[in-house]
Design a protein around this motif. Structure first.
Motif, PDB file in Angstrom:
ATOM      1  N   UNK A  62       0.803  -1.218   0.000  1.00  0.00           N
ATOM      2  CA  UNK A  62       0.000   0.000   0.000  1.00  0.00           C
ATOM      3  C   UNK A  62       0.841   1.276   0.000  1.00  0.00           C
ATOM      4  N   UNK A  63       2.156   1.141   0.142  1.00  0.00           N
ATOM      5  CA  UNK A  63       3.010   2.325   0.211  1.00  0.00           C
ATOM      6  C   UNK A  63       3.257   2.964  -1.140  1.00  0.00           C
ATOM      7  N   UNK A  64       2.844   2.309  -2.228  1.00  0.00           N
ATOM      8  CA  UNK A  64       3.032   2.872  -3.562  1.00  0.00           C
ATOM      9  C   UNK A  64       4.431   2.725  -4.102  1.00  0.00           C
ATOM     10  N   UNK A  65       5.194   1.729  -3.621  1.00  0.00           N
ATOM     11  CA  UNK A  65       6.562   1.512  -4.098  1.00  0.00           C
ATOM     12  C   UNK A  65       6.653   0.505  -5.240  1.00  0.00           C
ATOM     13  N   UNK A  66       5.521   0.082  -5.770  1.00  0.00           N
ATOM     14  CA  UNK A  66       5.541  -0.808  -6.921  1.00  0.00           C
ATOM     15  C   UNK A  66       5.410  -2.274  -6.596  1.00  0.00           C
TER      16      UNK A  66
ATOM     17  N   UNK B 271      -7.139   3.317  -9.411  1.00  0.00           N
ATOM     18  CA  UNK B 271      -6.550   4.567  -9.877  1.00  0.00           C
ATOM     19  C   UNK B 271      -5.042   4.527  -9.667  1.00  0.00           C
ATOM     20  N   UNK B 272      -4.309   5.219 -10.552  1.00  0.00           N
ATOM     21  CA  UNK B 272      -2.858   5.273 -10.491  1.00  0.00           C
ATOM     22  C   UNK B 272      -2.393   6.680 -10.160  1.00  0.00           C
ATOM     23  N   UNK B 273      -1.280   6.762  -9.427  1.00  0.00           N
ATOM     24  CA  UNK B 273      -0.698   8.075  -9.194  1.00  0.00           C
ATOM     25  C   UNK B 273       0.170   8.458 -10.387  1.00  0.00           C
ATOM     26  N   UNK B 274       0.871   9.565 -10.307  1.00  0.00           N
ATOM     27  CA  UNK B 274       1.641  10.046 -11.461  1.00  0.00           C
ATOM     28  C   UNK B 274       2.825   9.140 -11.805  1.00  0.00           C
ATOM     29  N   UNK B 275       3.206   8.263 -10.859  1.00  0.00           N
ATOM     30  CA  UNK B 275       4.275   7.306 -11.120  1.00  0.00           C
ATOM     31  C   UNK B 275       3.743   5.944 -11.550  1.00  0.00           C
ATOM     32  N   UNK B 276       2.440   5.884 -11.835  1.00  0.00           N
ATOM     33  CA  UNK B 276       1.772   4.658 -12.268  1.00  0.00           C
ATOM     34  C   UNK B 276       1.685   3.619 -11.160  1.00  0.00           C
ATOM     35  N   UNK B 277       1.785   4.037  -9.908  1.00  0.00           N
ATOM     36  CA  UNK B 277       1.582   3.145  -8.770  1.00  0.00           C
ATOM     37  C   UNK B 277       0.102   3.140  -8.387  1.00  0.00           C
ATOM     38  N   UNK B 278      -0.358   2.032  -7.851  1.00  0.00           N
ATOM     39  CA  UNK B 278      -1.743   1.933  -7.389  1.00  0.00           C
ATOM     40  C   UNK B 278      -1.999   2.894  -6.233  1.00  0.00           C
ATOM     41  N   UNK B 279      -3.206   3.448  -6.215  1.00  0.00           N
ATOM     42  CA  UNK B 279      -3.711   4.152  -5.039  1.00  0.00           C
ATOM     43  C   UNK B 279      -4.634   3.156  -4.338  1.00  0.00           C
ATOM     44  N   UNK B 280      -4.159   2.498  -3.266  1.00  0.00           N
ATOM     45  CA  UNK B 280      -4.883   1.351  -2.698  1.00  0.00           C
ATOM     46  C   UNK B 280      -6.341   1.632  -2.360  1.00  0.00           C
TER      47      UNK B 280
END
Length: 235
Positions: free
Chosen positions: A135-139, A194-203
């Protein structure tokens, strides 16, 4: 002699003023257009780029003998993947957290292109502990996987047939697996995130669009022992 020069300067000033006025009018009209009739279109386009859709594999149905003894069935496993931006890897602090939970996990590679497998077959406890990293958005991604299990008898296994993985889904390619594939396969589910600007998931944005529908069980009209004897007799 001065009057023609003054007229020339006045004409140039008038032309420049007219150009600036037209430019300002065009910008004003475009601003109203973007804020009004076109705003919905651009909002929808932005949402499309920020959304990502994924499939949830459906469990394949079982193959049973006439007494209900399973001859082939599916077991669910969870694998750890890393999907970051090209040329980037998680920081050392994050890798230390990862190794503390999954000591034998591979380290993400900066040369990887797309999704990279770090560890197959996570335990339930490891899945729970990895939740914060995912969930931290690190890929990091935890991806479910179904494996087909068949009884150990090679004669039965030959008749049951084999499957292969296609786009995350088990598909029959021989034997009974192929013959009854349409019934056994089921229907994959679908989710949206949804994805953030780095294409990581927004949990928090994860949304189930359609749950997976398990495949049907197939019950044969003969017992496993008969199937094995028939296989032995044909050798």
């Amino acid at each position: 002699m001065d009057e023609p020069r003054e007229n020339c300067v006045s004409r140039r000033s008038a032309i420049l003023f007219a150009v600036l006025a037209l430019w300002a009018l065009a910008a004003l009209v475009r601003g109203f257009w973007l804020a009004g009739p076109a705003s919905g279109h651009y909002i929808r386009e932005g949402e499309k780029q920020a959304r990502s859709y994924g499939r949830i594999p459906a469990p394949r149905g079982r193959i049973l003998d006439s007494r209900g003894v399973p001859l082939a069935w599916s077991e669910r496993y969870f694998d750890l993947f890393w999907q970051g931006r090209a040329g980037e890897v998680p920081g050392e602090e994050i890798l230390i957290q990862l190794r503390a939970i999954v000591p034998d996990a591979a380290a993400p590679s900066a040369e990887s292109n797309g999704r990279e497998l770090l560890r197959r077959g996570l335990s339930p406890d490891q899945i729970r502990q990895l939740e914060s990293l995912v969930k931290s958005g690190n890929g990091f991604r935890i991806v479910p996987r179904w494996e087909r299990i068949t009884v150990s008898s090679r004669w039965i296994r030959r008749r049951v047939g084999a499957v292969e993985l296609r786009e995350g889904e088990l598909v029959g390619i021989s034997g009974l697996e192929l013959e009854f594939d349409a019934l056994l396969r089921g229907r994959a589910g679908e989710f949206r995130v949804l994805l953030d600007r780095y294409r990581n998931w927004i949990p928090e944005s994860w949304e189930l669009l359609r749950p997976p529908e398990p495949g049907r069980d197939i019950k044969l009209n003969f017992e496993a022992e008969m199937l094995e004897r028939h296989g032995r007799g044909n050798e």
